[in-house]
Scaffold this motif. Structure first.
Motif, PDB file in Angstrom:
ATOM      1  N   GLY A 270       0.846  -1.261   0.036  1.00 15.55           N
ATOM      2  CA  GLY A 270       0.159  -0.093   0.048  1.00 15.55           C
ATOM      3  C   GLY A 270       0.757   1.142  -0.076  1.00 15.55           C
ATOM      4  N   ALA A 271       1.738   1.078   0.643  1.00 20.61           N
ATOM      5  CA  ALA A 271       2.943   2.487   0.802  1.00 20.61           C
ATOM      6  C   ALA A 271       3.546   2.667  -0.530  1.00 20.61           C
ATOM      7  N   ILE A 272       3.939   1.578  -1.405  1.00 14.09           N
ATOM      8  CA  ILE A 272       4.517   1.673  -2.619  1.00 14.09           C
ATOM      9  C   ILE A 272       3.543   2.024  -3.372  1.00 14.09           C
ATOM     10  N   TRP A 273       2.280   1.841  -3.622  1.00 11.27           N
ATOM     11  CA  TRP A 273       1.203   2.331  -4.343  1.00 11.27           C
ATOM     12  C   TRP A 273       1.050   3.836  -4.335  1.00 11.27           C
ATOM     13  N   ALA A 274       0.947   4.042  -2.766  1.00  9.28           N
ATOM     14  CA  ALA A 274       0.436   5.420  -2.359  1.00  9.28           C
ATOM     15  C   ALA A 274       1.593   6.376  -2.996  1.00  9.28           C
ATOM     16  N   GLU A 275       2.713   5.915  -3.063  1.00  6.51           N
ATOM     17  CA  GLU A 275       4.128   6.584  -3.658  1.00  6.51           C
ATOM     18  C   GLU A 275       3.782   6.864  -4.991  1.00  6.51           C
TER      19      GLU A 275
END
Length: 346
Positions: A270-275
């Motif tokens: 999720g953090a990678i997608w948010a980036e």
């Protein structure tokens, strides 16, 4: 397809409810059989003493039972024993209890199959993976929990008594989804049109389903452990027919130990997608905050479970608290907070 999916969900709810009732019948008949088996030897020996002309009443030791003690598990009370005299061809209570338990398992299996069919038809109608709003998410999470329960039951059939609690949770979740969370099928919002949607959400769904299942033996352990320690007040007396506390505790740990790494990967994904989508990996969005809280609580549970000085019931309470944070992230955040993850559809 959308109408068929709705009908399948309704039928699945009814089957889960019928399975819950069958489990309750097994529970009730098992308790009645246990009482009958403890009382029958005393009646027979007392009657024999009177017929012999004045023999003394046998003590608990003479009867081969522990005075004032309950059996450790309910399964032992219903596995053997003949029908009482004069029962004729009527099925003994122990056999009826086992039959009710088997019927409950079959009904749960049928409900799970229809549950899966409802998800598939819903996805076909939406032309996407059925994870775009709270209704679809709850359907999928509850299916994972039910399917995982059947897998556990296949490996550990002695834990069948947990089915009463599992089917209760399934009925409540699906009824809430149908009556409160239901929304018509709509396309995904543009922010979700990414391959990360499948990677991130699928792992969150899978981990949440296992956390759902893991909360059931955690609560059951707290009840059974209290009963084994001599607490006879409500709700501990409900645990008389549950498996031994040690078995429930091991199952709780196994499910959480398997789900936690999956959930950790989901948070990282999720953090990678948010980036990629919003230009930053973390922004203290309400759903991000509560995901982090859930991660910390479940990490605390695993740490407490691995620490010999921490009591098992303390660790179990952490597991229950962890699932409450998951529910807060699913329902509370989507209903009461506004953020970049507001895709509840309500």
């Amino acid at each position: 397809m959308a109408a068929l999916s709705d009908q399948l969900v309704s039928i699945a709810i009814l089957l889960y409810l019928a399975a819950m009732i069958s489990h309750a019948v097994e529970y009730a008949l098992g308790n009645g059989r246990a009482i009958a088996r403890r009382a029958a030897p005393a009646r027979e020996l007392v009657g024999a003493g009177v017929a012999a002309g004045g023999a003394t009443t046998p003590t608990g030791a003479d009867l081969g039972v522990g005075v004032g003690k309950e059996p450790v598990t309910g399964d032992a009370d219903t596995t053997t024993g003949d029908a009482p005299a004069g029962a004729g061809r009527k099925r003994p209570p122990g056999q009826r209890a086992r039959l009710a338990g088997r019927i409950a398992v079959v009904l749960t299996g049928l409900a799970t199959v229809l549950h899966l069919a409802a998800l598939i038809t819903h996805g076909i109608a939406a032309n996407r993976m059925p994870w775009g709003n709270m209704y679809e998410f709850v359907l999928t999470v509850s299916f994972i929990g039910a399917a995982a329960w059947l897998a556990v039951l296949w490996k550990l059939p002695a834990l069948r008594g947990l089915g009463l609690f599992l089917t209760l949770v399934m009925v409540l979740l699906l009824a809430t989804a149908e009556l409160v969370l239901y929304v018509p099928i709509v396309p995904l919002v543009p922010a979700l049109n990414s391959y990360w949607f499948i990677v991130h959400v699928s792992t969150v769904v899978f981990a949440s389903g296992l956390f759902l299942l893991g909360a059931v033996p955690a609560v059951a352990f707290l009840m059974r452990n209290g009963y084994e320690q001599g607490r006879r007040s409500f709700p501990y007396t409900l645990a008389k027919r549950l498996p031994a506390a040690a078995s429930l505790e091991r199952l709780t740990f196994g499910l959480h130990a398997f789900a936690f790494p999956v959930f950790t990967f989901a948070v990282i994904a999720g953090a990678i997608w948010a980036e990629a989508a919003w230009g930053r990996p973390w922004g203290w969005d309400p759903k991000e905050v509560w995901s982090f809280i859930s991660w910390v609580v479940y990490a605390g549970y695993l740490h407490a479970r691995a620490t010999p000085s921490v009591k098992r019931n303390v660790a179990a309470w952490l597991a229950v608290l962890g699932f409450l944070t998951v529910l807060m992230n699913l329902f509370g955040v989507n209903i009461f907070f506004e953020g970049l993850h507001s895709y509840g559809g309500l």
